[in-house]
Design a protein around this motif. Structure first.
Motif, PDB file in Angstrom:
ATOM      1  N   ALA A 100      -2.116   4.259  -3.536  1.00  0.00           N
ATOM      2  CA  ALA A 100      -2.018   3.322  -4.645  1.00  0.00           C
ATOM      3  C   ALA A 100      -1.779   1.922  -4.099  1.00  0.00           C
ATOM      4  O   ALA A 100      -1.273   1.743  -2.981  1.00  0.00           O
ATOM      5  N   ASP A 101      -2.141   0.907  -4.899  1.00  0.00           N
ATOM      6  CA  ASP A 101      -1.967  -0.493  -4.525  1.00  0.00           C
ATOM      7  C   ASP A 101      -1.043  -1.177  -5.522  1.00  0.00           C
ATOM      8  O   ASP A 101      -1.191  -1.029  -6.743  1.00  0.00           O
ATOM      9  N   THR A 138       1.291   5.298  -0.012  1.00  0.00           N
ATOM     10  CA  THR A 138       0.652   6.575   0.293  1.00  0.00           C
ATOM     11  C   THR A 138       1.430   7.685  -0.377  1.00  0.00           C
ATOM     12  O   THR A 138       2.601   7.923  -0.051  1.00  0.00           O
ATOM     13  N   GLY A 153      -4.059  -0.161  -8.581  1.00  0.00           N
ATOM     14  CA  GLY A 153      -5.104   0.809  -8.290  1.00  0.00           C
ATOM     15  C   GLY A 153      -4.528   2.102  -7.762  1.00  0.00           C
ATOM     16  O   GLY A 153      -3.519   2.101  -7.045  1.00  0.00           O
ATOM     17  N   ASN A 160       0.862  -1.179   0.000  1.00  0.00           N
ATOM     18  CA  ASN A 160       0.000   0.000   0.000  1.00  0.00           C
ATOM     19  C   ASN A 160       0.899   1.230   0.000  1.00  0.00           C
ATOM     20  O   ASN A 160       1.689   1.442   0.925  1.00  0.00           O
ATOM     21  N   ASP A 165      -5.847   5.843  -5.947  1.00  0.00           N
ATOM     22  CA  ASP A 165      -6.918   6.666  -5.392  1.00  0.00           C
ATOM     23  C   ASP A 165      -6.361   8.066  -5.186  1.00  0.00           C
ATOM     24  O   ASP A 165      -5.867   8.416  -4.112  1.00  0.00           O
ATOM     25  N   GLY A 223      -2.656  11.087  -2.501  1.00  0.00           N
ATOM     26  CA  GLY A 223      -3.605   9.976  -2.409  1.00  0.00           C
ATOM     27  C   GLY A 223      -2.897   8.670  -2.134  1.00  0.00           C
ATOM     28  O   GLY A 223      -1.858   8.637  -1.468  1.00  0.00           O
TER      29      GLY A 223
END
Length: 646
Positions: free
Chosen positions: A552-553, A545, A585, A543, A587, A550
């Protein structure tokens, strides 16, 4: 034309056969086999789990003990440990454990060479790797392989029990469960004669019985030829030992080396790379100051540049890290020599061990990777790629710092296991405000290793990392100079948290425009189906940050099967497949979409052991959807790697 030549090289048995013949001829005089050659491949079944998970405790002690100077009846040639080594049979995780090897000294020119002396050599050399296990035997009846029907048995028994002149092993045998040879008997008789001479010289001749002198005289006459041969050989060995001691490089240091030379090329519809011939050299000076510690000072040089795959990843040079091979991990690509690893492994309280790195430290130095046969600490005897060698979680961060390993378990179902913690900083030597030990890139690790029986090894790992702008996540600290300052595994998007795929940190909509904090959770496991089949695998979720932007994965997973000693002792067939670190992903505001396809990494290689010190490894790496984009055509990397260990 280069493609045709490369395909011919890979596919022509005649070329490979000629290579084998030439290499075999060049190495007709074989050197003692190194522990690196045996550390994983020839490990006993009962040692499998220890070799894969129990990192730097019992096995590293063996490695360090091998470094101690030894004064024996025969000079000892130390065998190299892991080149990362090594830390054994893995460094610091040394599965890659070192046991001393011996080189028989040439007999004196005036002494006839007897074939049966080899048996005496083997007897005298056994147990050197674990000298503390030798215990005094006080009765000949304990030496189960001495035949009591021999007339000399009673005489030998009397001398042993009265003067304590022969030492056996704790199991009461000379090892091998065979009758004592005449030369072994002569060795014991010689010891008895020396002991009696000591008593007489000390003025305690009254302690020597007259009948014992008569027995010694009879035995001496019976074994006169063997005693003469033995004493002549010992004299020659003592002379050679004295010469070695007078001219040795160091009483505390030994040199371990590895040379990798490889021909590689890429194949695919959209790749333009040429066939290349690349190399890397590592010279590791391993020093011990107390017998159970080890200081690594490693010099390295190489010229292995990465394939760029520029058609898939924009104009950024060397932007692709997928399919990177282990010999690409070198200080630079100009064959300039650099100190790329300086680290000290040492014992602490109980079975705890400490690890300190001044430069070039990686988590795999002190934390077990649980990936036997594939793992070789980026050396030239394991898997081809950095991805197949170990779980990418161990590639997060590196540089200077330290680690601590606490052992537990040891019997029953739970075999020797450990708790490991560590901290490495990328730019620890830089006094700048955004560098140093705590303000620059760093990674902190915590790991639990479990050995379940003698067939299963497990590791659960957590790594917390901080990565400044533009630094890759899976970059082993970027502490090796120009060539490896960037990531060593995974896609560009996963390493730079970049959704544009161009490799630049200031592009739009690329997200790598600020520091990134990562929390990674990984598991690794190994299972030995038999002495000739091993299965291992791993998986990691990260994970990320993006500070002020935001999150991301990132995902990665893989598994493989290894077939050691396939076709010949020392050979290794390995097949590995998985997904390198991939950005899945994001965010964050402003992200308009990016390619998040999974690209497969499939790898196969076969290491053929030409001699104890030379191996040839042909192999292929297939990458689907490079740049994590299904629209990109597949890429195949072909390699013919030759590795020299000394």
């Amino acid at each position: 034309m280069s493609k045709i030549l490369w395909k011919s090289l890979l596919l022509s048995p005649a070329v490979l056969g000629a290579t084998i013949v030439v290499s075999s001829t060049a190495h007709a005089v074989e050197q003692p086999q190194s522990a690196e050659l045996n550390q994983q491949d020839a490990a006993p079944a009962t040692d499998y789990v220890v070799a894969t998970v129990e990192n730097n405790l019992e096995q590293n002690n063996t490695t360090v003990n091998a470094i101690q100077p030894q004064v024996e009846a025969e000079p000892v040639v130390q065998a190299p440990t892991v080149l990362r080594q090594a830390s054994v049979a893995m460094p610091m995780t040394v599965a890659q454990a070192t046991a001393p090897a011996t080189a028989p000294a040439a007999p004196s020119p005036s002494i006839e060479s007897f074939e049966s002396l080899d048996e005496l050599n083997r007897y005298s050399n056994e147990g050197r790797g674990n000298a503390n296990s030798v215990a005094q035997v006080t009765s000949v009846s304990q030496l189960s392989d001495v035949q009591p029907t021999d007339w000399a048995f009673q005489a030998l028994q009397s001398l042993v029990e009265r003067y304590g002149v022969i030492a056996g092993y704790p199991d009461g045998t000379y090892r091998g469960n065979r009758a004592m040879t005449r030369y072994e008997f002569a060795a014991g008789l010689n010891a008895a004669l020396d002991r009696v001479n000591e008593l007489i010289a000390a003025g305690t001749a009254d302690m020597v019985r007259r009948e014992d002198l008569a027995t010694l005289q009879r035995l001496q006459e019976e074994f006169a030829a063997e005693l003469a041969t033995l004493r002549g050989r010992v004299d020659a060995l003592e002379a050679q030992t004295a010469e070695l001691e007078a001219n040795q490089f160091s009483t505390t240091t030994k040199l371990v080396g590895e040379v990798v030379a490889a021909i590689s090329d890429t194949f695919g519809d959209d790749v333009d790379d040429n066939t290349v011939f690349q190399n890397r050299v590592r010279l590791d000076f391993q020093s011990s100051f107390g017998g159970s510690d080890i200081l690594h000072t490693r010099l390295s040089a190489g010229n292995a540049q990465l394939f760029s795959f520029s058609a898939f990843n924009g104009a950024a040079p060397n932007a692709t890290f997928e399919g990177q091979q282990t010999f690409n991990v070198s200080p630079n690509f100009e064959n300039s020599v650099a100190v790329d690893w300086l680290a000290y492994d040492f014992p602490l309280f109980g079975q705890a061990r400490g690890y300190l790195a001044a430069t070039g430290g990686v988590h795999a130095d002190y934390a077990a990777t649980a990936n036997p046969y594939f793992e070789d600490y980026d050396g030239g005897r394991g898997a081809l790629s950095t991805f197949a060698q170990q779980n990418p979680i161990y590639r997060i961060g590196g540089g200077a710092g330290g680690g601590l390993t606490l052992a537990f378990g040891g019997s029953g179902v739970l075999r020797p296991s450990s708790l490991t913690v560590g901290y490495l900083a990328d730019n620890a030597s830089d006094p700048g405000l955004s560098a140093g030990i705590g303000n620059g890139d760093y990674a902190a690790l915590a790991q639990l290793n479990f050995n379940l029986g003698d067939r299963v090894a497990l590791a659960a790992t957590y790594v917390h990392g901080y990565h400044t702008t533009g630094n890759g996540i899976f970059d082993i600290g970027g502490s090796f100079g120009n060539q490896s300052a960037g990531p060593v595994v995974g896609t560009t998007q996963a390493n730079l948290v970049d959704v544009s795929g161009d490799g630049f940190v200031d592009g739009v909509p690329g997200l790598a425009v600020g520091p990134t904090v990562t929390n990674s959770y990984g598991v690794s496991a190994a299972f030995r189906l038999s002495d000739r089949i091993s299965i291992s695998g791993f998986g990691t979720y990260t994970n990320a940050t993006l500070l002020g932007r935001g999150g991301a994965d990132i995902w990665t997973f893989g598994g493989g099967v290894a077939f050691p000693d396939l076709g010949k002792e020392g050979n290794l067939l390995g097949i590995f497949a998985g997904v390198e670190p991939t950005l899945r992903g994001v965010d964050a505001p402003g992200v308009v979409g990016f390619n998040r396809d999974y690209g497969l990494h499939v790898e196969g290689f076969y290491r053929y052991q030409l001699t104890d010190n030379v191996s040839i490894t042909p192999g292929v790496i297939w990458l689907s959807s490079p740049g994590q984009n299904n629209d990109n055509s597949d890429v195949i990397i072909g390699t013919l790697r030759t590795t020299f260990n000394f």
